[in-house]
Structures are given as structure tokens and as C-alpha cells.
Design a protein around this motif. Structure first.
Motif, mmCIF file in Angstrom:
data_model
loop_
_atom_site.group_PDB
_atom_site.id
_atom_site.type_symbol
_atom_site.label_atom_id
_atom_site.label_comp_id
_atom_site.label_asym_id
_atom_site.label_seq_id
_atom_site.Cartn_x
_atom_site.Cartn_y
_atom_site.Cartn_z
ATOM 1 N N TRP A 56 0.961 -0.767 -0.180
ATOM 2 C CA TRP A 56 0.347 0.013 -0.164
ATOM 3 C C TRP A 56 0.836 1.283 -0.076
ATOM 4 C CZ3 TRP A 56 2.109 1.941 4.988
ATOM 5 C CH2 TRP A 56 2.272 0.823 5.433
ATOM 6 N N GLY A 57 2.131 1.231 0.585
ATOM 7 C CA GLY A 57 2.805 2.444 0.331
ATOM 8 C C GLY A 57 4.360 2.342 1.012
ATOM 9 N N ARG A 58 4.230 3.406 1.932
ATOM 10 C CA ARG A 58 6.293 3.026 2.300
ATOM 11 C C ARG A 58 5.675 3.315 4.072
ATOM 12 N NH1 ARG A 58 11.059 6.641 0.032
ATOM 13 N NH2 ARG A 58 9.529 8.548 1.120
ATOM 14 N N TRP A 59 6.917 3.082 4.752
ATOM 15 C CA TRP A 59 7.106 3.224 6.633
ATOM 16 C C TRP A 59 8.562 3.661 6.277
ATOM 17 C CZ3 TRP A 59 9.677 0.472 10.027
ATOM 18 C CH2 TRP A 59 9.770 -0.724 9.948
ATOM 19 N N TYR A 60 8.994 4.228 7.376
ATOM 20 C CA TYR A 60 9.827 4.350 8.099
ATOM 21 C C TYR A 60 10.180 4.954 9.118
ATOM 22 C CZ TYR A 60 9.460 9.104 5.372
ATOM 23 O OH TYR A 60 8.200 10.455 5.273
ATOM 24 N N GLN A 61 11.289 5.229 9.374
ATOM 25 C CA GLN A 61 11.060 5.803 10.940
ATOM 26 C C GLN A 61 12.837 6.211 11.210
ATOM 27 O OE1 GLN A 61 12.237 2.454 13.920
ATOM 28 N NE2 GLN A 61 12.324 1.248 12.185
ATOM 29 N N THR A 62 12.624 7.549 12.571
ATOM 30 C CA THR A 62 13.821 8.305 12.982
ATOM 31 C C THR A 62 13.744 7.483 13.965
ATOM 32 O OG1 THR A 62 12.554 9.895 13.476
ATOM 33 C CG2 THR A 62 12.833 10.532 11.595
ATOM 34 N N LEU A 63 15.310 8.732 15.053
ATOM 35 C CA LEU A 63 14.516 8.498 16.136
ATOM 36 C C LEU A 63 13.522 7.758 17.520
ATOM 37 C CD1 LEU A 63 18.116 9.317 17.330
ATOM 38 C CD2 LEU A 63 17.668 7.725 17.562
ATOM 39 N N GLU A 64 12.707 8.898 16.548
ATOM 40 C CA GLU A 64 11.604 9.751 17.404
ATOM 41 C C GLU A 64 10.024 8.757 16.837
ATOM 42 O OE1 GLU A 64 11.935 13.949 18.471
ATOM 43 O OE2 GLU A 64 13.514 13.468 20.308
ATOM 44 N N GLU A 65 10.773 9.306 15.411
ATOM 45 C CA GLU A 65 9.099 9.398 15.311
ATOM 46 C C GLU A 65 8.664 7.947 13.836
ATOM 47 O OE1 GLU A 65 7.517 13.644 14.842
ATOM 48 O OE2 GLU A 65 9.047 12.771 13.330
ATOM 49 N N VAL A 66 7.906 7.390 13.465
ATOM 50 C CA VAL A 66 7.982 6.583 12.579
ATOM 51 C C VAL A 66 6.289 7.150 11.659
ATOM 52 C CG1 VAL A 66 6.458 4.128 12.599
ATOM 53 C CG2 VAL A 66 7.591 4.466 13.867
ATOM 54 N N PHE A 67 6.663 7.112 10.463
ATOM 55 C CA PHE A 67 6.648 7.439 9.191
ATOM 56 C C PHE A 67 5.386 5.694 8.090
ATOM 57 C CE2 PHE A 67 9.046 10.578 10.139
ATOM 58 C CZ PHE A 67 8.794 11.682 10.619
ATOM 59 N N ILE A 68 4.325 6.193 8.253
ATOM 60 C CA ILE A 68 3.584 5.255 7.061
ATOM 61 C C ILE A 68 3.154 5.998 5.697
ATOM 62 C CG2 ILE A 68 1.744 3.989 7.307
ATOM 63 C CD1 ILE A 68 2.080 3.878 10.603
ATOM 64 N N GLU A 69 4.003 5.912 4.587
ATOM 65 C CA GLU A 69 2.319 6.777 3.359
ATOM 66 C C GLU A 69 2.030 5.393 3.064
ATOM 67 O OE1 GLU A 69 6.332 8.625 1.576
ATOM 68 O OE2 GLU A 69 6.433 9.621 3.032
ATOM 69 N N VAL A 70 0.769 5.870 2.640
ATOM 70 C CA VAL A 70 -0.295 5.512 1.463
ATOM 71 C C VAL A 70 -1.110 5.713 0.677
ATOM 72 C CG1 VAL A 70 -2.258 4.268 2.511
ATOM 73 C CG2 VAL A 70 -1.017 4.389 4.123
ATOM 74 N N ARG A 71 -0.627 5.585 -0.033
ATOM 75 C CA ARG A 71 -1.277 5.489 -1.773
ATOM 76 C C ARG A 71 -2.621 5.379 -1.663
ATOM 77 N NH1 ARG A 71 3.395 2.807 -3.052
ATOM 78 N NH2 ARG A 71 1.915 0.616 -3.544
ATOM 79 N N VAL A 72 -3.461 6.154 -2.310
ATOM 80 C CA VAL A 72 -4.887 6.131 -1.862
ATOM 81 C C VAL A 72 -5.430 5.946 -3.132
ATOM 82 C CG1 VAL A 72 -5.345 6.493 0.355
ATOM 83 C CG2 VAL A 72 -5.438 8.431 -0.977
ATOM 84 N N PRO A 73 -6.706 5.763 -4.247
ATOM 85 C CA PRO A 73 -7.241 6.524 -4.943
ATOM 86 C C PRO A 73 -7.360 8.564 -5.474
ATOM 87 C CG PRO A 73 -8.479 4.819 -4.132
ATOM 88 C CD PRO A 73 -7.608 5.167 -3.574
#
Length: 157
Positions: A18-35
Motif C-alpha cells: 500500500w506504500g511505505r514506512w520509515y522511522q527516525t529516533l522519535e517517529e514512525v512515518f507511514i505513507e499510504v497511496r490512495v485513489p
């Protein structure tokens, strides 16, 4: 899945269907492609300390127990260009040794190479914070940097 290590941008992405996820020391980022053309009213997003649920137009895209705990009140989601949902989660445990190996407990795990690069990136981020003013973007780490690398905090300054 192979992923580039972008030292300056601080991103070591883990691709998903559905997309990708990545992280830093403090945060987790989630990117989801949608229509294309998705509107905020089409999105249902629930963020808990250890749980996430995301549905668009009634279709569940992401749901489950997070790999580790997050600060519930600091989780956010945004809809960008009506085609990308970006979710930002604040980690409860914010040290370099807390490198998530997957987004959910049993899903979306980083392959071993990506996991190694994520850990390397978090270790470099930790060194940068401990030594402000130095540029570690071109630094090479050798040896064991798992669990955040060596601890130099007990050394005299």
C-alpha cells in the motif's frame, strides 16, 4: 526488498503493498497511496498507543497491532494532494536501540538489509544529536551498531 539509504534526508524506507514506512529516533512515518481524488471525509483513521486502523471509502487498507508503543495524543494523519495519506506516530521509546523491525507485530517487516540500514541510520542520528555541529552524513560505521551502537555516555569530557 532493497531500499536506498538516503543519509541526508534520513529516510530508509520499507516498501509495502500500500506504500511505505520509515522511522527516525522519535517517529514512525507511514505513507499510504490512495485513489486520486480521495477526500478527507472518505478517510477513517484510528491511532492508538499500540493499534492502527485505516480505511478509505469503507475499504480497510491497514489494521493491526503496532510493533511497539506510541504516544497516542501525538499521532497525526494528513491527506496530501488527494492521493497520499501520511501518518506520523511518536515513539514512546526514543533511543537508537529502539529500531522497529516491522510496522505491525506480524506484518510489514523490513528485510534484513533494510533493517540493517535502518539501525545504521538511527545510530548516525544518535551520534549527530550527541555531537551537535558535526556533519555525520558521510560517516561510515563499522562493527556492531545494533541496539544503537556503543555507549560513550560514561566517558569523561
Amino acid at each position: 526488498m532493497s531500499a536506498p539509504f538516503e543519509e541526508r534526508s534520513g529516510v530508509v524506507p520499507c516498501g509495502t503493498p500500500w506504500g511505505r514506512w520509515y522511522q527516525t529516533l522519535e517517529e514512525v512515518f507511514i505513507e499510504v497511496r490512495v485513489p486520486a481524488g480521495t477526500r478527507a471525509k472518505d478517510v477513517r483513521c484510528s491511532l492508538g498507543s499500540r493499534h492502527i486502523a485505516l480505511a478509505v471509502r469503507g475499504q480497510e487498507l491497514l489494521q493491526g497491532k503496532l510493533f511497539d508503543s506510541t504516544v497516542t495524543d501525538e499521532g497525526t494523519w494528513t491527506l496530501e494532494d488527494r492521493q497520499l495519506i501520511r501518518i506520523v506516530l511518536m515513539k514512546t521509546n526514543r533511543d537508537a536501540g529502539n529500531c522497529w523491525t516491522s510496522l505491525l507485530e506480524n506484518e510489514y517487516a523490513a528485510d534484513p538489509w533494510v533493517q540493517d540500514q535502518m539501525q545504521r541510520k538511527l545510530t548516525l542520528e544518535r551520534f549527530q544529536r550527541e555531537n551537535p555541529g558535526f556533519d555525520f552524513s558521510g560517516a561510515e560505521i563499522s562493527g556492531n551498531y545494533s541496539k544503537g551502537g556503543p555507549d560513550f555516555s560514561s566517558l569523561e569530557k
